[in-house]
Scaffold this active site. Structure first.
Site: not given
Ligand SMILES: O=C(COP(=O)(O)O)NO
Ligand code: NA
Ligand SMILES: [Zn+2]
Ligand SMILES: [Ca+2]
Length: 311
Positions: A88, A257
């Protein structure tokens, strides 16, 4: 079984449902997520930020990436549901390379803070590299406000749908994260959630690839209140209502996500359990309640995104 993220998302895109991508930093969240997905007979994406890899590898990206691949692959290969592991918000080429070499299913190259041409150039490079290793790629256009590990930006810059079309054609990226108004963390929006649905619809029409919603935690009140009951201070926490996310799925979002919701659920369970069991010193016992709450959030999300039963 351990699969490529693209396989999971292509199917979701065709059938207009979404698969959650849950961030982990440790064993407990991983077990809770995978057991929730098994119970819902659903595909699931596990994702780690560069900060998580740094944490698990005690500062060494290769050690951290290998650690997570072995952990996730080891568990996933004993299950009958598709599980992918995703990097990520990849920004640091060392971490992207480590993830590709270690055997991640997919990597995000997040160069969305760069000018368009620069983002396009960097993404093109990473796509060539990753595809040569059978790894799929996510990129981002526009910027999300809010903080998350090493990702922070002052304010939202929404995606330009025409640019998205060119970007996808030129880079060959497998899935795209268009910024449409969400932000990372527990304190989203000043006031009401406002997502730009028309913009999202245009991006889907012009790119016709799986799309990713970042900053998609709903920050459920019940866990915020429970955590605060046992001493946490999360004042003002606010997320994206589930109904808004469901609208995004109908318009072509296929990967959602979710990090903050799991953190808050675990925090609530851990604080509650430690307070109520002052004599307990076995982590397998005092982590249990937090893991159960994480599993509950996971199963709820798999259900409302339409991933339940799609394994
Ligand atoms: O985008 C996210 C998670 O977002 P949140 O903080 O809303 O869980 N990870 O890449
Ligand atoms: Na991602
Ligand atoms: Zn993110
Ligand atoms: Ca970004």
């Amino acid at each position: 079984m351990y699969v490529n993220t693209k396989d999971i998302l292509e199917k979701a895109s065709k059938e207009f449902y979404a698969v959650p991508a849950f961030n982990i930093n440790n064993l407990e969240f991983l077990i809770a997520i995978l057991e929730g997905a098994v119970e819902k007979n659903a595909p699931v994406i596990i994702e780690t930020s560069e900060g998580a890899i740094k944490y698990a590898g005690n500062g060494d990206p290769i050690r951290g990436a290998k650690f997570f691949v072995n952990l996730v692959k080891g568990y996933a290969d004993t299950l009958n549901i598709p599980v992918a592991l995703h990097l990520d918000h990849g920004k640091n080429i060392e971490y992207i390379a480590a993830a590709i070499k270690a055997g991640y299913s997919s990597v995000m190259i997040d160069a969305s803070h760069e000018p368009f041409e620069e983002n396009l150039k960097i993404t093109k490079e990473v796509v060539k590299w990753a595809h040569a290793a059978g790894v799929s790629v996510e990129a981002e256009l526009g910027q999300l406000a809010g903080i998350e590990d090493n990702v922070s930006a002052e304010e939202n810059v929404l995606v330009d749908p025409e640019q998205a079309k060119i970007f996808v054609e030129e880079t060959g990226v497998d899935f795209l994260a268009p910024a449409i108004g969400t932000s990372h963390g527990a304190f989203k929006f000043k006031g009401e959630a406002k997502l730009d649905f028309e913009r999202l619809e245009k991006v889907k029409k012009l790119t016709n690839i799986p799309l990713v919603l970042h900053g998609a935690s709903s920050v459920p009140v019940k866990y915020v209140e429970l955590a605060e009951k046992y001493g946490a201070d999360l004042g003002g926490a606010k997320g994206v209502p589930a109904e808004e996310i469901k609208k995004c799925v109908k318009l072509g979002i296929n990967k959602v996500n979710t990090d903050t919701d799991l953190r808050i659920a675990f925090l609530a369970g851990l604080r509650k359990n430690l307070t109520e069991n002052v004599k307990e010193f076995d982590p397998r016992k005092y982590f249990k309640e937090g893991m159960q709450f994480v599993k509950d959030v996971v199963m709820d999300r798999l259900e409302f995104l339409g991933a339940a039963g799609k394994a």
